[in-house]
Motif scaffolding. Structure first.
Motif: not given
Lengths: 437, 189
Positions: A247-252, A280-285, A288-296, A344-352
């Motif tokens: 795994k080198d990338s995440y969907q969420s 969650a943001c630290m893991k995304a960074r 090297h990913l950024a989220a287009s949305g989040a669920t709380c 909890g938080v879910v960051l989704f629609k992750l992109q480079s």
């Protein structure tokens, strides 16, 4: 009715390997004082994460609350989860299977698929013998047992590994498949949930065999693609490929954390959420990913969940931006007369994060500045520990320990520091615990 | 800055970012003003075998990134620098551990193996195995506890013997459950 679904033997040889009661087994295998006892992990969360077969036999199930377990099984041993050790052993499990074949899919922490098609000559033995040797090596080197299924497809292999547990090895060649499906309720099939099972019941399909005997045209007409694939796999045709790349990338990315005692303090609960967002943001960074949305998500004391979702105007992995975006929806779903136990938080629609399109109103200079700030924050956290710097909104979550009351919630391994180890940096070798005479 | 120091900067970058730096990044790391000097440095390091390139010309790490160089046995007098080139270095981990997936560690509490040189507080690396030979030091499971003893097989009789006169040998009542065999000992001062 006893007509085979297919006459082939094993056109492909797929193995599904499943550790028996993985977390509890990791604990029992390193401490003989726990052998033969009902062992339960998940103490720090207050619910059962995994239970040994001794506990299972007494009726303990996953996600059961600990005080219920105490009633069923007063002599149960409760242990906090030691994910550090579990992941070390999980990595070993995959490494051992890779000694036999390079085609291994790490399906979850305690499960994998392996393709041993065509390996009979180089491994000197039949598929059955190879499977036996893999099982033997895993059992000996990890110190607890595994259940294996061997079949012509992933779905059949998975049925095999569940067939006889614990410590089973079930080989289902093509012409035997129908015997295994006859007794199996359709909802036990991989990928069929309660909804689909109820829908199939309307068509008088109750067992896996009834499902497999339906003509392909019928399946295509009434069901969607994943079920067509499932149907094909049941015929002994392998259509689901093994995902063998790491795994080198995440969907969420999700971060959930329970705290105790439950709280109805708006500031405190929000601080918990804020801490999850930061992590969650630290893991995304890091990826090297950024989220287009989040669920709380908020979970109350009596396990009722509420959640809301937001879309960002631009993909981001900046904690303060995500917090700002989630603050209003937190206020919408938070009720002060409920007590909450986890956020909890879910960051989704992750992109480079290197191809982010700014909106017309985004100030590029300021974004550049924040990038530098977060790079510095991440550097500090990497060097001095995850909680060295955090946002003020997370302060209340850092000011207290996650769980008040019950002592000894830190896994035993983390309380033993060898010379030269720190709380953050430890030797990557699993340790035998208990007294050594 | 000496080449070694420059090389170490590249190694640290590799550990921090889990990838090799670009020429541009090396330039910043070693505070060079042109990529041409970086190119020369890289060539020098490639000649020394400390860096490699793939087919597309991108830099790759070498074993020097991961290992403590093995300098040969110490001979009093002048060291022979050529020896470093002759030996294939192995890491301390490879030296201590044979089967990585089966190796576990254990901290010793008692003094029952003191005459075998195993002291309280020592870290013992053990390999999970079902069978052990006569004379090997094993970790066995006795009465719900681990015990570290030497395995003695005389004919059909199997005993666990301490390396300390204070402790009598253990004769297992029924089947002896061996969990692992000691393969190395670590003591930090």
């Amino acid at each position: 009715m006893d007509k085979p679904l297919t006459l082939v033997h094993l056109p492909r040889a797929i193995l599904h390997i499943d550790a028996d009661a993985f977390f509890a087994a990791c604990e029992q295998s390193r401490n003989p004082a726990l052998k033969g006892k009902p062992v339960i992990t998940g103490k720090e969360r207050g619910i059962v994460a995994s239970m040994s077969y001794e506990a299972k036999a007494r009726g303990v199930t996953r996600a059961m609350r600990l005080h219920e377990v105490r009633k069923l099984c007063p002599d149960a041993v409760f242990l906090p989860s030691d994910y550090e050790t579990y992941s070390l052993l999980s990595m070993r499990m995959f490494a051992i299977v890779r000694r036999f074949t390079p085609d291994v899919e790490e399906y979850s922490i305690d499960e994998c698929f392996a393709d041993i098609t065509g390996m009979q000559r180089s491994l000197r033995g039949s598929y059955q013998k190879i499977a036996e040797r893999i099982k033997q090596t895993l059992d000996v080197e990890l110190g607890f047992t595994f259940s294996l299924g061997l079949g012509p497809s992933k779905v059949i292999a998975k049925i095999g590994s569940k067939w006889k547990k614990p410590s089973g090895l079930t080989c289902i060649p093509g012409r035997e498949i129908h015997r295994y499906l006859a007794e199996l309720p359709v909802h036990k099939l991989w990928g069929i949930g309660a909804q689909t099972a109820a829908y199939l019941a309307k068509h008088r399909v109750f067992t896996a065999l009834e499902f497999a005997r339906k003509p392909e045209g019928w399946i295509m007409r009434y069901l969607t693609k994943p079920f067509v694939e499932l149907w094909q796999e049941l015929q002994g045709r392998s259509v689901l490929e093994l995902e063998t790349r790491p795994k080198d990338s995440y969907q969420s990315i999700q971060k959930f954390k329970t705290f105790s005692p439950p709280s109805n303090d708006r500031g405190f609960v929000f601080a918990q959420l804020s801490k999850n967002i930061e992590n969650a943001c630290m893991k995304a960074r890091r990826y090297h990913l950024a989220a287009s949305g989040a669920t709380c998500l908020l979970r109350t004391q009596d396990f009722r969940d509420t959640g809301l979702e937001v879309r960002f105007t631009r993909p981001t992995a900046f904690s303060h931006e995500v917090i700002q975006a989630l603050r209003p929806i937190f206020d919408e779903i938070f009720y002060p007369h409920y007590f909450y136990r986890s956020t909890g938080v879910v960051l989704f629609k992750l992109q480079s994060d290197d191809v982010i399109q700014l909106t017309l109103f985004d100030p590029p200079v300021q974004i550049e500045k924040y990038q530098r700030v977060y790079r510095a924050v991440d550097d500090l956290r990497r060097r001095y520990g995850k909680h060295t710097v955090f946002l003020g909104s997370s302060f209340d979550a850092h000011a207290f320990t996650q769980h008040v009351g019950e002592r000894g919630d830190a896994p035993e391994r983390t309380t033993i520091l060898l010379k030269g180890e720190t709380t953050r940096k430890r030797l990557s070798l699993p340790m035998f615990l208990g007294t050594v005479k | 800055m000496a080449t070694v120091a420059q090389f170490n900067k590249i190694v640290s970058f590799y550990y921090a970012h889990k990838r090799m730096p670009s020429y541009q990044e090396i330039m910043a790391l070693v505070k060079f003003r042109s990529k041409d000097s970086v190119f020369k440095l890289v060539n020098r390091l490639i000649e020394q075998g400390r860096l490699r390139k793939d087919q597309t010309g991108r830099l790759l790490p070498t074993r020097y990134f991961f290992e403590i160089p093995w300098l040969g046995s110490v001979v009093a007098g002048y060291p022979n620098p050529a020896e470093e080139e002759l030996l294939d270095p192995i890491s301390l981990e490879e030296f201590l551990i044979k089967n990585k997936e089966a190796t576990y560690m254990l901290t010793v509490t008692g003094d029952s193996m003191i005459d075998a040189g195993i002291m309280p507080g020592d870290i013992v690396l053990v390999e999970r195995r079902e069978q052990a030979n006569h004379g090997e030091i094993v970790v066995a499971q006795v009465d719900g506890e681990w015990t570290l003893k030497r395995l003695c097989k005389r004919g059909k009789k199997v005993t666990l013997e301490a390396a300390n006169k204070k402790y009598p040998p253990i004769v297992p009542k029924d089947e002896l459950r061996i969990a692992a065999v000691v393969c190395s000992l670590i003591r930090k001062y």
